[in-house]
Design an enzyme around this catalytic site. Structure first.
Site, PDB file in Angstrom:
ATOM      1  CG  HIS A 441      -1.773   1.188   1.389  1.00 36.34           C
ATOM      2  ND1 HIS A 441      -3.094   1.224   0.999  1.00 36.34           N
ATOM      3  CD2 HIS A 441      -1.512   2.429   1.890  1.00 36.34           C
ATOM      4  CE1 HIS A 441      -3.601   2.420   1.250  1.00 36.34           C
ATOM      5  NE2 HIS A 441      -2.661   3.175   1.793  1.00 36.34           N
ATOM      6  CD  GLU A 442       1.568   3.568   3.721  1.00 40.98           C
ATOM      7  OE1 GLU A 442       1.717   4.626   3.069  1.00 40.98           O
ATOM      8  OE2 GLU A 442       0.574   3.370   4.435  1.00 40.98           O
ATOM      9  CG  HIS A 445       0.302   6.388  -0.558  1.00 48.30           C
ATOM     10  ND1 HIS A 445      -0.713   7.105  -1.152  1.00 48.30           N
ATOM     11  CD2 HIS A 445      -0.238   5.824   0.552  1.00 48.30           C
ATOM     12  CE1 HIS A 445      -1.819   6.970  -0.436  1.00 48.30           C
ATOM     13  NE2 HIS A 445      -1.567   6.195   0.600  1.00 48.30           N
ATOM     14  CG  HIS A 448       0.311   8.919  -7.073  1.00 43.30           C
ATOM     15  ND1 HIS A 448      -0.847   9.279  -6.421  1.00 43.30           N
ATOM     16  CD2 HIS A 448       0.193   9.467  -8.313  1.00 43.30           C
ATOM     17  CE1 HIS A 448      -1.615   9.989  -7.214  1.00 43.30           C
ATOM     18  NE2 HIS A 448      -1.002  10.129  -8.373  1.00 43.30           N
TER      19      HIS A 448
END
Length: 651
Positions: A441-442, A445, A448
């Site tokens: 998940h991280e 980020h 991105h």
């Protein structure tokens, strides 16, 4: 030098503080100088403003970061001393009518897509900063912003201190009977076992602790942390409401949504309520199944909140033969990180090279990332729990991809922080399956932020991305964590080298949606509470929470539960009237995930489209436009329920 080195320590914090203060003053002088320009253009006015902001962030980010990951009286002192200075500066900037008027004129220029988004965002920020208010009200708003900044910092520090302050030492072997050896080894202290409110330790006893009264003792300590935050919450809500009314909004929820995709607070409440309506029947069945299973195992009591993790773990092991402890040896931290990079290489052709550079703790690692045609950036990983480190997991940025004043590319730098079980003398850091999901998940980020090709720092990476879309790339990537093709790349026993057996991978995937409806309604409870508590004032916080729980929750909650005292996302983070964003963005991420899965995970054409249209574009255009450019259509909301395995009666 292509990348700066992280050389900020407690010893040189004072010097770093002076750099921040000096930069604030230099920026003020620069603004005055820019305002004197007779012909203001995007190039000679807007770009210097952006670069000045980037420079300030470059000096402040390491201080903020250190305060979160290596908290001490010194980091707290420096951080707290700078907060009001920064808030005052940004409020002054946002209320400067001369800048606002110049931007309005520049908005009429022939601008490219990135530049137009920068100016549009800036104009909105000015309006939300009270640029059009009378002088006295501007001063009042400035004072409110400074006070809110101080209150949210106090909230976070109260929570951190309360988390660090509690311990439960058990001396009777019966209280830890049957607990996994690795967890007992981690908890071992002279004369017994020590459990704390830090995530790895807290989860360990709540999941495996056999003594129900001790589970409740730990749970009660966790959900009643930082009672002093109650008054802080009341003041935060009062000031947010005042601020919203001054800026012409009915409530703070409306103000919050001005920079998000969702149209109105009512739209959000309807979205969350509809999901709750569709999810709650299955959640109720899941809870009844859990209660029935516990009774079949000889449990004579009605399940309470502090029983759910314990009995859920037993039910999951019974149904799917999934036991976190059995999986942990296959997810050694370093091997999992390398495996994630192997996956990203297959998915996106990304190369990751570990490099030696100064770090703030010996457990931290740093990587340089490249795509076939270009350097991407640098990423720091700080994954193990320790004293003085804020709980949870997050990605933060130090430097944003942009073009410098001289026209050179400035490469981005990001941090990923988590609180996984730390390495001990006996064994390395071993991750639970949920931790693997968190890491993916991280990383979503981080990609991105790092993949950005945008030249304007104000809309590069995650900057300028609507808050309710910012979770899209992170949730997208986490969905791959349990795929067999992915786990096969790295899930190997840290002692024997044996790969994770296929039947264990299959069980993990089957169990992925175990109690997914219960998890869904829990998140919806948080999202509805957050939105409703910001939609009216004055407000009885506990009454709102109780009302939401009555409509949404399926697990009984003890009266003493004061969840709100620890809800840092909305009272100490950026999610105020925005917690719904996780579910809003999950529609985009679930839809994108199925595009990959349905066409073969490693699909170069789809991957390239995702990189170019979503990751590389950052915040340079509205998120819905990026999704449409990638998918060629609008997102499909039903993808979220499908991903979670929630069956809906369509009658």
């Amino acid at each position: 030098m292509r990348f700066p080195e992280f050389t900020i320590t407690e010893e040189n914090l004072d010097a770093q503080k002076e750099l921040v203060l000096r930069t604030i003053e230099e920026n003020r002088k620069l603004i005055n100088k820019l305002l004197e320009l007779p012909n203001k253009t995007y190039k000679n006015f807007v770009r210097p403003l952006q670069l000045a902001e980037e420079k300030l962030g470059f000096y402040f980010s390491p201080i903020s970061h250190l305060n979160y990951v290596k908290n001490s009286p010194k980091t707290e002192e420096i951080y707290n001393a700078l907060l009001p200075e920064l808030t005052t500066y940004h409020t002054e900037l946002g209320q400067n009518e001369a800048i606002y008027e110049a931007l309005k004129a520049i908005a009429e220029e022939d601008l490219n897509e990135e530049q137009r988004k920068v100016v549009t965002d800036m104009l909105l920020e000015f309006e939300l900063s009270g640029v059009g208010l009378p002088k006295e009200e501007k001063e009042e708003l400035k004072a409110i912003n400074v006070r809110l900044s101080d209150l949210t910092s106090q909230f976070a520090q109260n929570l951190l201190k309360a988390t660090d302050a509690f311990e439960m030492v058990l001396t009777d072997p019966k209280d830890v009977e049957g607990m996994p050896k690795s967890l007992l080894d981690a908890a071992k202290v002279e004369g017994g076992w020590r459990f704390t409110l830090k995530q790895p330790s807290y989860i360990a006893y709540m999941t495996y602790g056999p003594n129900r009264s001790k589970r409740e003792e730990l749970y009660k300590a966790y959900v009643t942390r930082a009672p002093e935050n109650e008054k802080i919450i009341d003041e935060i809500l009062e000031l947010r409401y005042k601020k919203a009314k001054m800026l012409g909004f009915e409530n703070y929820a409306e103000l919050s949504l001005a920079t998000k995709m969702a149209e109105s607070p009512e739209t959000v409440v309807e979205f969350l309520s509809e999901l709750a309506k569709k999810s709650r029947p299955q959640a109720q069945k899941e809870f009844e199944e859990l209660q029935g299973f516990a009774k079949s195992q000889g449990c004579e009591y009605e399940l309470q909140a502090f029983d759910v993790a314990f009995w859920s773990e037993k039910l999951k092991a019974s149904k799917y033969a999934v036991d976190d402890e059995a999986y942990k040896p296959y997810f050694e931290k370093e091997a999992t990180v390398e495996g994630l990079f192997t996956f990203l290489h297959k998915l996106f052709k990304l190369e990751a090279k570990r490099i030696e550079t100064p770090v703030w703790d010996e457990s931290v690692s740093c990587y340089e990332l490249r795509l076939p045609d270009r350097l991407v950036g640098r990423l720091y990983l700080d994954l193990e729990a320790r004293e003085g480190k804020r709980g949870g997991a997050w990605m933060d940025e130090w430097i944003t991809h942009h073009e410098s004043k001289s026209g050179e590319i400035v490469y981005p730098v990001a941090y990923i922080v988590a609180n996984f079980a730390p390495a001990t003398k006996e064994q390395p850091s071993l991750l639970r399956p949920d931790d693997v999901v968190t890491l993916f998940h991280e990383m979503g980020h981080a990609l991105h932020h790092l993949f950005s090709q945008v030249k304007e720092p104000a809309v590069s990476g995650i900057a300028g991305v609507e808050w309710d879309a910012v979770e899209f790339p992170s949730q997208f990537l986490e969905n791959f964590a349990y795929e067999e093709e992915v786990l096969g790349l790295f899930a190997k026993h840290y002692q024997t080298g044996e790969p994770l057996p296929k039947e264990m991978i299959a069980a993990l995937k089957r169990a992925k949606n175990f109690q997914s409806a219960m998890a869904m309604v829990r998140q919806l409870e948080f999202g509805l509470f957050d939105m409703l508590v910001h939609m009216e004032y004055p407000v009885d916080v506990q009454e709102v929470l109780d009302g939401v729980r009555a409509n949404v929750s399926v697990v009984p909650t003890p009266e003493y539960n004061k969840f709100q005292w620890g809800f840092g996302h909305i009272f100490a983070g950026g999610y105020a009237a925005g917690y719904y964003s996780y579910k809003w963005a999950e529609v985009l991420s679930a839809d994108a995930f199925f595009m990959f899965v349905d066409n073969g995970i490693y699909n170069d054409e789809i991957a390239e489209s995702y990189i170019q249209e979503v990751l590389c574009k950052g915040g340079s255009r509205p998120a819905i436009e990026s999704f449409r450019a990638f998918a060629g259509r609008q997102p499909k909301a039903e993808a979220l329920l499908k991903l979670c395995g929630i069956e809906v009666d369509n009658e």
